[in-house]
Motif scaffolding. Sequence first.
Motif, PDB file in Angstrom:
ATOM      1  N   HIS A  28       6.934   1.056   8.792  1.00 10.50           N
ATOM      2  CA  HIS A  28       5.639   1.094   7.829  1.00 10.50           C
ATOM      3  C   HIS A  28       6.143   1.499   6.655  1.00 10.50           C
ATOM      4  O   HIS A  28       5.541   0.932   5.661  1.00 10.50           O
ATOM      5  N   LEU A  29       7.018   2.452   6.519  1.00  9.75           N
ATOM      6  CA  LEU A  29       7.627   2.801   5.010  1.00  9.75           C
ATOM      7  C   LEU A  29       8.606   1.753   4.475  1.00  9.75           C
ATOM      8  O   LEU A  29       8.376   1.398   3.180  1.00  9.75           O
ATOM      9  N   SER A  30       9.062   0.808   5.135  1.00  8.58           N
ATOM     10  CA  SER A  30       9.834  -0.220   4.593  1.00  8.58           C
ATOM     11  C   SER A  30       8.742  -1.225   4.189  1.00  8.58           C
ATOM     12  O   SER A  30       9.018  -1.874   3.212  1.00  8.58           O
ATOM     13  N   TYR A  31       7.760  -1.428   5.031  1.00 13.13           N
ATOM     14  CA  TYR A  31       6.626  -2.256   4.550  1.00 13.13           C
ATOM     15  C   TYR A  31       6.038  -1.957   3.412  1.00 13.13           C
ATOM     16  O   TYR A  31       5.889  -2.694   2.263  1.00 13.13           O
ATOM     17  N   LEU A  32       5.595  -0.743   3.072  1.00 16.96           N
ATOM     18  CA  LEU A  32       4.947  -0.034   2.083  1.00 16.96           C
ATOM     19  C   LEU A  32       6.009  -0.267   0.797  1.00 16.96           C
ATOM     20  O   LEU A  32       5.676  -0.715  -0.403  1.00 16.96           O
ATOM     21  N   LYS A  33       7.423  -0.106   0.923  1.00 17.48           N
ATOM     22  CA  LYS A  33       8.263  -0.570  -0.035  1.00 17.48           C
ATOM     23  C   LYS A  33       8.206  -1.998  -0.518  1.00 17.48           C
ATOM     24  O   LYS A  33       8.408  -2.161  -1.890  1.00 17.48           O
ATOM     25  N   ALA A  34       8.218  -2.673   0.441  1.00 20.03           N
ATOM     26  CA  ALA A  34       8.394  -4.215   0.188  1.00 20.03           C
ATOM     27  C   ALA A  34       7.305  -4.550  -0.483  1.00 20.03           C
ATOM     28  O   ALA A  34       7.414  -5.477  -1.445  1.00 20.03           O
ATOM     29  N   VAL A  35       5.853  -4.113  -0.387  1.00 19.60           N
ATOM     30  CA  VAL A  35       4.883  -4.433  -1.177  1.00 19.60           C
ATOM     31  C   VAL A  35       4.612  -3.659  -2.294  1.00 19.60           C
ATOM     32  O   VAL A  35       3.704  -3.451  -2.816  1.00 19.60           O
ATOM     33  N   ASP A  36       5.496  -2.530  -2.617  1.00 17.98           N
ATOM     34  CA  ASP A  36       5.376  -1.648  -3.707  1.00 17.98           C
ATOM     35  C   ASP A  36       4.174  -1.016  -4.002  1.00 17.98           C
ATOM     36  O   ASP A  36       3.308  -0.823  -4.865  1.00 17.98           O
ATOM     37  N   LYS A  37       4.013  -0.117  -2.771  1.00 13.90           N
ATOM     38  CA  LYS A  37       2.882   0.644  -2.733  1.00 13.90           C
ATOM     39  C   LYS A  37       3.483   2.083  -2.386  1.00 13.90           C
ATOM     40  O   LYS A  37       4.497   2.316  -1.958  1.00 13.90           O
ATOM     41  N   ILE A  38       2.762   3.094  -2.779  1.00 11.42           N
ATOM     42  CA  ILE A  38       3.287   4.312  -2.795  1.00 11.42           C
ATOM     43  C   ILE A  38       2.780   5.090  -1.450  1.00 11.42           C
ATOM     44  O   ILE A  38       1.655   5.210  -1.148  1.00 11.42           O
ATOM     45  N   PRO A  39       3.486   5.556  -0.649  1.00 12.18           N
ATOM     46  CA  PRO A  39       3.151   6.117   0.518  1.00 12.18           C
ATOM     47  C   PRO A  39       2.766   7.419   0.473  1.00 12.18           C
ATOM     48  O   PRO A  39       3.287   8.502   0.502  1.00 12.18           O
ATOM     49  N   ASN A  40       1.438   7.456   0.436  1.00 11.00           N
ATOM     50  CA  ASN A  40       0.731   8.961   0.303  1.00 11.00           C
ATOM     51  C   ASN A  40       0.000   9.308   1.980  1.00 11.00           C
ATOM     52  O   ASN A  40       0.253  10.594   1.948  1.00 11.00           O
ATOM     53  N   TYR A  41      -0.078   8.532   2.712  1.00 10.40           N
ATOM     54  CA  TYR A  41      -0.615   9.041   3.885  1.00 10.40           C
ATOM     55  C   TYR A  41      -0.163   7.974   5.035  1.00 10.40           C
ATOM     56  O   TYR A  41       0.052   6.878   4.714  1.00 10.40           O
ATOM     57  N   MET A  42       0.155   8.563   6.097  1.00 12.41           N
ATOM     58  CA  MET A  42       0.401   7.822   7.412  1.00 12.41           C
ATOM     59  C   MET A  42      -0.652   7.243   8.049  1.00 12.41           C
ATOM     60  O   MET A  42      -1.429   7.923   8.193  1.00 12.41           O
ATOM     61  N   PRO A  43      -0.561   6.078   9.094  1.00  9.49           N
ATOM     62  CA  PRO A  43      -1.457   5.864   9.553  1.00  9.49           C
ATOM     63  C   PRO A  43      -1.628   6.852  10.998  1.00  9.49           C
ATOM     64  O   PRO A  43      -0.992   7.321  11.128  1.00  9.49           O
ATOM     65  N   ILE A  44      -2.971   7.067  11.314  1.00  6.90           N
ATOM     66  CA  ILE A  44      -3.178   8.012  12.066  1.00  6.90           C
ATOM     67  C   ILE A  44      -2.631   7.703  13.553  1.00  6.90           C
ATOM     68  O   ILE A  44      -2.210   8.813  14.105  1.00  6.90           O
ATOM     69  N   GLU A  45      -2.567   6.393  13.690  1.00  9.74           N
ATOM     70  CA  GLU A  45      -1.792   6.116  15.073  1.00  9.74           C
ATOM     71  C   GLU A  45      -0.559   6.735  15.403  1.00  9.74           C
ATOM     72  O   GLU A  45      -0.127   7.323  16.414  1.00  9.74           O
ATOM     73  N   ILE A  46       0.235   6.787  14.278  1.00 11.74           N
ATOM     74  CA  ILE A  46       1.879   7.180  14.455  1.00 11.74           C
ATOM     75  C   ILE A  46       1.598   8.571  14.537  1.00 11.74           C
ATOM     76  O   ILE A  46       2.437   9.200  15.414  1.00 11.74           O
ATOM     77  N   THR A  47       0.913   9.312  13.874  1.00 11.60           N
ATOM     78  CA  THR A  47       0.779  10.845  14.001  1.00 11.60           C
ATOM     79  C   THR A  47       0.417  11.266  15.274  1.00 11.60           C
ATOM     80  O   THR A  47       1.076  12.128  15.897  1.00 11.60           O
TER      81      THR A  47
END
Lengths: 104, 107
Positions: A28-47
Motif C-alpha cells: 500500500h505504501l509503495s502504491y501511494l508513493k507510485a501515485v504521489d499521494k501522502i500516506p495519512n491513514y491506512m486502510p482499516i482492513e490492514i489495521t
Amino acid sequence: MSTVKVGKSLGWIGFLLLFHSAYSTYEHLSYLKAVDKIPNYMPIEITVECLVSVSICTIGIILAAGPLKPILIKHELAKKTIDEIDTHPSFNTFNHRGRLMKCF
Amino acid sequence: MATRSPQNQASLYVPENIAHNVKTITFIRSSMSAITGSAAGILGLTGYFGFIFYGTTALFTSFLIWALKTQAKPGIYFRSRTDVWTEGVFGGLFSYVLFWTLLYVYD
C-alpha cells in the motif's frame, strides 16, 4: 488433538496473518508513493488484520507453552504413593528363613 | 498457621517446578514481545503510542495467562500472586523496541 498442538497451529495462523498484513502495508505504501499521494491513514482492513493476528498469536503462544506445575511440595507429594515416600532400604532383611525353604 | 522461618519456607516449594514456571512465562513474554513489536511497526505507531500499545498487550497477555494457565489461582504456581502480572514484562520491552523499529516500514 492436544492443547499444545492447537496452540502451535493457532500461532502459525496468527504469524501468517501478521506477515500478510506487513506485506499489505508495504504494498500500500509503495502504491501511494507510485501515485504521489501522502500516506495519512491506512486502510482499516490492514489495521484490523494486524490486531486480529496479534490476538490469535497471544492465545496460540499461551496454549503452546504447556501447563504450569504446582510449586508447593504438598501437591507434589500428593501424587506419590506411600511406598515411594516411605522406603527404608536399610531395613530390608535378606538373611531370613526363606533361604532354608529354597532347598526344597 | 504458625509463622515460618525462611528455611522452612524454602522447604515448602519444589525448586524445579518454580524454575519450570518462570521459564514458561519468560517464553510467553519474549514471543509476545516479538509479535506485538512487529504489530506496532506494521501499524506505524510512534512515540508514546508504541509504549501504550506494549502496556495494553502485556496486560492482555497477563490476563490470558492468569485465566488460561493458572485457572485464576496464581498462588498455586507462583510464590507471589503478582508474579503472573509482572514476570518478564520489563525484560520483554527491549525485544519489543527491537522488533518495533525493525518492522517500521513507513518513511
